[in-house]
Write an enzyme that holds these catalytic residues in place. Structure first.
Site, short mmCIF file in Angstrom:
data_model
loop_
_atom_site.label_atom_id
_atom_site.label_comp_id
_atom_site.label_asym_id
_atom_site.label_seq_id
_atom_site.Cartn_x
_atom_site.Cartn_y
_atom_site.Cartn_z
CG HIS A 203 47.72 -6.91 12.50
ND1 HIS A 203 48.28 -7.46 13.61
CD2 HIS A 203 47.83 -7.84 11.53
CE1 HIS A 203 48.74 -8.66 13.34
NE2 HIS A 203 48.48 -8.93 12.07
C1 UD1 Z 1 49.23 -9.05 6.65
C2 UD1 Z 1 48.91 -10.54 6.68
C3 UD1 Z 1 48.68 -10.98 8.10
C4 UD1 Z 1 49.83 -10.60 8.99
C5 UD1 Z 1 50.14 -9.11 8.85
C6 UD1 Z 1 51.38 -8.78 9.62
C7 UD1 Z 1 47.68 -11.42 4.75
C8 UD1 Z 1 46.36 -11.84 4.21
N1 UD1 Z 1 47.67 -10.80 5.93
O1 UD1 Z 1 48.09 -8.36 7.13
O2 UD1 Z 1 48.53 -12.39 8.13
O3 UD1 Z 1 49.49 -10.89 10.32
O4 UD1 Z 1 50.35 -8.80 7.48
O5 UD1 Z 1 51.46 -7.43 9.94
O6 UD1 Z 1 48.67 -11.63 4.11
N2 UD1 Z 1 49.43 -0.90 4.75
C9 UD1 Z 1 50.15 0.27 4.66
N3 UD1 Z 1 51.52 0.17 4.59
C10 UD1 Z 1 52.19 -1.01 4.58
C11 UD1 Z 1 51.43 -2.18 4.68
C12 UD1 Z 1 50.06 -2.11 4.77
O7 UD1 Z 1 49.60 1.37 4.65
O8 UD1 Z 1 53.43 -1.01 4.52
C13 UD1 Z 1 47.95 -0.79 4.89
C14 UD1 Z 1 47.21 -0.70 3.59
O9 UD1 Z 1 46.11 0.13 3.78
C15 UD1 Z 1 46.74 -2.12 3.37
C16 UD1 Z 1 46.50 -2.60 4.79
O10 UD1 Z 1 47.48 -1.96 5.57
O11 UD1 Z 1 45.59 -2.20 2.58
C17 UD1 Z 1 46.60 -4.11 4.97
O12 UD1 Z 1 47.87 -4.59 4.50
P1 UD1 Z 1 48.00 -6.12 4.02
O13 UD1 Z 1 49.42 -6.45 3.79
O14 UD1 Z 1 47.04 -6.41 2.93
O15 UD1 Z 1 47.47 -6.94 5.25
P2 UD1 Z 1 47.87 -6.85 6.79
O16 UD1 Z 1 46.65 -6.44 7.54
O17 UD1 Z 1 49.11 -6.05 6.94
N1 UDP Z 2 56.24 -5.90 15.92
C1 UDP Z 2 57.15 -4.87 15.78
N2 UDP Z 2 56.70 -3.58 15.92
C2 UDP Z 2 55.40 -3.29 16.19
C3 UDP Z 2 54.48 -4.37 16.33
C4 UDP Z 2 54.93 -5.65 16.17
O1 UDP Z 2 58.34 -5.11 15.54
O2 UDP Z 2 55.06 -2.12 16.31
C5 UDP Z 2 56.74 -7.28 15.76
C6 UDP Z 2 56.39 -8.19 16.93
O3 UDP Z 2 57.33 -8.04 17.96
C7 UDP Z 2 56.43 -9.55 16.26
C8 UDP Z 2 55.92 -9.27 14.86
O4 UDP Z 2 56.07 -7.87 14.66
O5 UDP Z 2 57.75 -10.04 16.17
C9 UDP Z 2 54.49 -9.67 14.74
O6 UDP Z 2 53.99 -9.20 13.53
P1 UDP Z 2 52.47 -8.83 13.31
O7 UDP Z 2 51.80 -8.63 14.60
O8 UDP Z 2 52.44 -7.73 12.32
O9 UDP Z 2 51.90 -10.11 12.53
P2 UDP Z 2 51.46 -11.59 12.99
O10 UDP Z 2 52.49 -12.16 13.86
O11 UDP Z 2 50.11 -11.47 13.62
O12 UDP Z 2 51.34 -12.30 11.67
#
Ligand code: UD1
Ligand code: UDP
Length: 353
Positions: A203
């Site tokens: 992601h």
């Molecule tokens: C965010 C965090 C990242 C973290 C990740 C965990 C920032 C800058 N990034 O990244 O550090 O590792 O969360 O998962 O804060 N979207 C949906 N549904 C949701 C959430 C997101 O469809 O419930 C889609 C949308 O298209 C959105 C994209 O995912 O634009 C990115 O979501 P966003 O929260 O901006 O960043 P993440 O990539 O999730």
């Molecule tokens: N995780 C989860 N379901 C998934 C993928 C990840 O519960 O399908 C959990 C994972 O076990 C970990 C956390 O989400 O505890 C990590 O989050 P993510 O990878 O979204 O973000 P990051 O840690 O890179 O910020």
């Protein structure tokens, strides 16, 4: 004390669950959900299965550019902090929700605590690195998960209010792993045998928002012939579809929606290897003793690399293929992340304030 805790993204729900439980034994906690993550599988499921109290406020900020998303949070969090007038604001990790919460509180001269402080990838092109650095420099209490994090802060001149408490994700993992083993049904559902498949997550913006990188990753997934279970983050699904990679991938790889934490733990502990660009998943692989292949050029979790349990392969097709087929790194499982009592250590400090 009256403590406002701010969460918004998947890993923050997992981190806040064990700490919130302990905080509420002695203090009043007001929980703010920024709404950064909002799909049921990215948010509600964690509140339900980890029994996280219902947020007092959900800002419903949703997805947007960094400036708009962070700005909307800042506006709404400030209003709540003025109304609630807490003694402390607590933020987790390195997302836009972290930075917004910390910034709103700091400008109002409210004491702030950063959980998972001091992490550095030394790569300012990552939005998370900007969030980490800024949050650390305005936090009053810096709860670090590792000694490396303490040293990183020291190099930036931050030495007061710094505590190495261990990693709250280890607390969470220890609390939930047995429950996951008993309750989770994912292996049966997907017809998987223990240690006969690889789990993948992707992601990171640098991997998803580039056709070149995402296609290199998915080509490698499709061509190894190894059974791969890919839990797909909504950001990744969006780009896979936009780039025309989704259908090709689904033919070869088990593509599934995001899982709840218990199902995910079970899937990981029984995996042969883990392929990821997630910070949390790298750590969990290490804690569970599963070899990890990290599709990034750098990592904040350097201990997992030095210990041999994790390898950085970037997005290079050949390197990913080679690691999928040949990487056998078994983590030594040193206690770099503490003993699973980070939340108790944090509360010891909070209780003395
Ligand atoms: C965010 C965090 C990242 C973290 C990740 C965990 C920032 C800058 N990034 O990244 O550090 O590792 O969360 O998962 O804060 N979207 C949906 N549904 C949701 C959430 C997101 O469809 O419930 C889609 C949308 O298209 C959105 C994209 O995912 O634009 C990115 O979501 P966003 O929260 O901006 O960043 P993440 O990539 O999730
Ligand atoms: N995780 C989860 N379901 C998934 C993928 C990840 O519960 O399908 C959990 C994972 O076990 C970990 C956390 O989400 O505890 C990590 O989050 P993510 O990878 O979204 O973000 P990051 O840690 O890179 O910020």
């Amino acid at each position: 004390m009256k403590i406002v805790s701010i969460v918004g993204a998947r890993p923050q729900f997992i981190k806040c669950a064990p700490l919130s439980r302990l905080i509420r034994e002695k203090h009043e906690e007001i929980l703010i959900h920024t709404g950064q993550h909002y799909d049921t599988g990215m948010s509600d499921i964690f509140f339900d299965e980890l029994k996280i109290p219902k947020p007092n406020y959900n800002l419903g900020v949703g997805s947007n550019s960094h400036g708009v998303q962070t700005g909307k949070m800042l506006i709404e969090i400030e209003k709540i902090l003025l109304r609630e007038s807490p003694d402390l604001v607590l933020v987790y990790g390195d997302t836009n929700s972290t930075l917004a919460g910390d910034l709103a509180a700091s400008k109002l001269h409210i004491k702030t605590a950063h959980i998972e402080a001091g992490l550095r990838s030394f790569d300012r092109s990552m939005p998370e690195e900007i969030n980490r650095v800024l949050t650390d420099h305005t936090s009053d209490l810096l709860f670090c998960p590792t000694e490396t994090a303490v040293l990183n802060l020291k190099k930036e001149g931050i030495t007061t209010g710094v505590y190495n408490v261990g990693d709250v994700m280890l607390d969470s993992l220890k609390y939930n792993i047995r429950i996951a083993e008993q309750k989770a049904t994912i292996l049966g559902k997907l017809n998987l045998n223990s240690k006969e498949y690889i789990v993948a997550t992707v992601h990171r913006a640098s991997n998803t928002d580039s056709f070149e990188n995402l296609s290199s990753i998915t080509n490698a997934f499709c061509h190894t012939g190894v059974s791969i279970v890919f839990t797909v983050h909504p950001r990744t699904e969006k780009y896979l579809k936009q780039y025309g990679l989704w259908n090709k991938l689904c033919e070869k790889v088990k593509v599934i929606p995001p899982l709840g934490y218990l199902e995910m733990l079970k899937l990981m502990v029984h995996a042969k290897k883990i392929l990821t660009d997630s910070g949390g998943v790298q750590k969990e692989a290490y804690m569970l003793g599963v070899p990890c292949i990290t599709m990034r050029e750098n990592t904040e979790w350097v201990e997992t690399i030095e210990d041999g349990g994790n390898v950085l392969v970037g997005t290079d097709y050949e390197k990913i293929m080679d690691a999928i087929l040949n990487f056998k790194g078994v983590p030594v499982k040193g206690n770099f992340f503490g003993n699973g009592n980070a939340c108790a250590e944090i509360c010891k400090t909070l209780n003395k304030l």
